[in-house]
Write an enzyme that holds these catalytic residues in place. Structure first.
Site, PDB file in Angstrom:
ATOM      1  N   GLY A  17       0.777  -1.237   0.000  1.00 27.50           N
ATOM      2  CA  GLY A  17       0.000   0.000   0.000  1.00 27.50           C
ATOM      3  C   GLY A  17       0.809   1.289   0.000  1.00 27.50           C
ATOM      4  CB  THR A  18       4.211   2.370  -1.104  1.00 29.97           C
ATOM      5  OG1 THR A  18       4.238   1.871  -2.438  1.00 29.97           O
ATOM      6  CG2 THR A  18       4.971   1.442  -0.170  1.00 29.97           C
ATOM      7  CG  MET A  95      -1.247  -8.164  -6.750  1.00 27.26           C
ATOM      8  SD  MET A  95      -0.498  -7.069  -7.984  1.00 27.26           S
ATOM      9  CE  MET A  95       0.564  -8.230  -8.817  1.00 27.26           C
ATOM     10  CB  ILE A  97      -7.361  -9.907 -14.762  1.00 26.11           C
ATOM     11  CG1 ILE A  97      -5.871 -10.276 -14.819  1.00 26.11           C
ATOM     12  CG2 ILE A  97      -7.842  -9.321 -16.083  1.00 26.11           C
ATOM     13  CD1 ILE A  97      -4.954  -9.143 -15.121  1.00 26.11           C
ATOM     14  CG  LEU A  98     -10.724  -5.130 -12.463  1.00 30.36           C
ATOM     15  CD1 LEU A  98     -11.237  -3.696 -12.433  1.00 30.36           C
ATOM     16  CD2 LEU A  98     -10.921  -5.806 -11.116  1.00 30.36           C
ATOM     17  CG  ASN A 112      -3.614  -1.297 -12.745  1.00 28.66           C
ATOM     18  OD1 ASN A 112      -3.450  -1.499 -11.540  1.00 28.66           O
ATOM     19  ND2 ASN A 112      -2.919  -1.940 -13.666  1.00 28.66           N
ATOM     20  CG  HIS A 114       1.989  -2.296 -15.660  1.00 36.77           C
ATOM     21  ND1 HIS A 114       1.782  -3.555 -15.124  1.00 36.77           N
ATOM     22  CD2 HIS A 114       3.000  -2.433 -16.557  1.00 36.77           C
ATOM     23  CE1 HIS A 114       2.621  -4.407 -15.673  1.00 36.77           C
ATOM     24  NE2 HIS A 114       3.366  -3.755 -16.549  1.00 36.77           N
TER      25      HIS A 114
HETATM   26  C1  GRF Z   1       3.198  -1.331  -7.558  1.00 41.11           C
HETATM   27  O1  GRF Z   1       4.511  -1.550  -7.968  1.00 41.11           O
HETATM   28  C2  GRF Z   1       2.282  -1.290  -8.752  1.00 41.11           C
HETATM   29  O2  GRF Z   1       2.905  -0.847  -9.907  1.00 41.11           O
HETATM   30  C3  GRF Z   1       1.872  -2.727  -8.908  1.00 41.11           C
HETATM   31  O3  GRF Z   1       1.783  -3.220  -7.589  1.00 41.11           O
HETATM   32  C4  GRF Z   1       2.669  -2.495  -6.755  1.00 41.11           C
HETATM   33  C5  GRF Z   1       1.895  -2.048  -5.546  1.00 41.11           C
HETATM   34  O4  GRF Z   1       2.707  -1.508  -4.551  1.00 41.11           O
HETATM   35  N1  GRF Z   1       0.634  -2.777  -9.645  1.00 41.11           N
HETATM   36  P1  GRF Z   1       2.064  -0.855  -3.256  1.00 41.11           P
HETATM   37  O5  GRF Z   1       1.149  -1.909  -2.627  1.00 41.11           O
HETATM   38  O6  GRF Z   1       1.326   0.367  -3.660  1.00 41.11           O
HETATM   39  O7  GRF Z   1       3.226  -0.564  -2.357  1.00 41.11           O
END
Ligand code: GRF
Length: 206
Positions: A17-18, A95, A97-98, A112, A114
């Site tokens: 969740g950063t 994580m 796919i919708l 999203n 990526h």
């Molecule tokens: C991120 O690197 C994002 O690109 C990918 O999942 C990771 C999520 O990181 N989809 P965080 O949970 O927000 O730290």
């Protein structure tokens, strides 16, 4: 006399969740005129849930168990989001796919992030894919979500250099810093009503 009400965000998470934290921080500082009305996690132990709770944001643990079909899982997600009157859905490290059930419920209102410059290196382990290919630059992409894997209309991208001796961890950390800025910028544009989608193209008002 009264300004526009804050945009209501529903954030989907699976991990640390950063990105969620970066969004919370920018809302709290007043940079983004929005409110996170719920954080939904498909993992009960996601640290993102702790972050949300620290900021008194309502959380919902919505695990895959019990759902034999992806579409019925998504239908339940739609119900949770609708019950919170969500305007914009943010996939912040979610994580899954919708299916069309989610995508059609929130047309051009699911974003999203990526960790690569799409359409290069979609799917899992994007940073390692970039290293294995030998690209000099990678980065991150914020896009609207469709039913494909990282295929929806691109909103913003940020380029990040790849160093010769990079490990997956080092490159991921560099990209993640860019993610936090880029995601926030895309959400801000949406909240300000500056985004329009024409076919595959996202038009941003100046
Ligand atoms: C991120 O690197 C994002 O690109 C990918 O999942 C990771 C999520 O990181 N989809 P965080 O949970 O927000 O730290």
């Amino acid at each position: 006399m009264y300004g526009k009400p804050p945009c209501r965000l529903g954030v989907l998470v699976s991990g640390s969740g950063t990105n969620l934290q970066a969004i919370i921080d920018r809302i709290e500082s007043g940079e983004i005129h929005a409110e996170i009305v719920c954080v939904i996690s498909n993992k009960a132990d996601a640290y993102a849930l702790t972050r949300a709770a620290q900021h008194r944001i309502p959380v919902v643990v919505h695990e895959n168990a019990g759902f034999t079909e992806r579409r019925s899982y998504d239908a339940a997600t739609v119900e949770i989001l609708r019950s919170h009157n969500v305007d914009l859905v943010i996939m912040a490290g979610f994580m899954r796919i919708l299916t069309d059930v989610m995508v059609n419920a929130f047309p051009h209102a699911i974003m999203n992030i990526h960790p690569a410059l799409l359409p290069s290196f979609p799917g899992l382990h994007a940073q390692q894919q970039a290293l294995d290919y030998g690209v000099r630059y990678s980065g991150c992409t914020v896009h609207f979500v469709d039913c494909g894997t990282d295929t929806g209309p691109i909103i913003l991208q940020t380029v990040v250099p790849v160093e010769q001796d990079d490990t997956e961890e080092a490159l991921s950390a560099r990209i993640q810093k860019a993610e936090h800025q880029t995601f926030a910028a895309a959400i801000k544009l949406f909240v300000q009503g500056k985004i329009r989608v024409v076919g595959r193209k996202v038009i941003i008002a100046k």
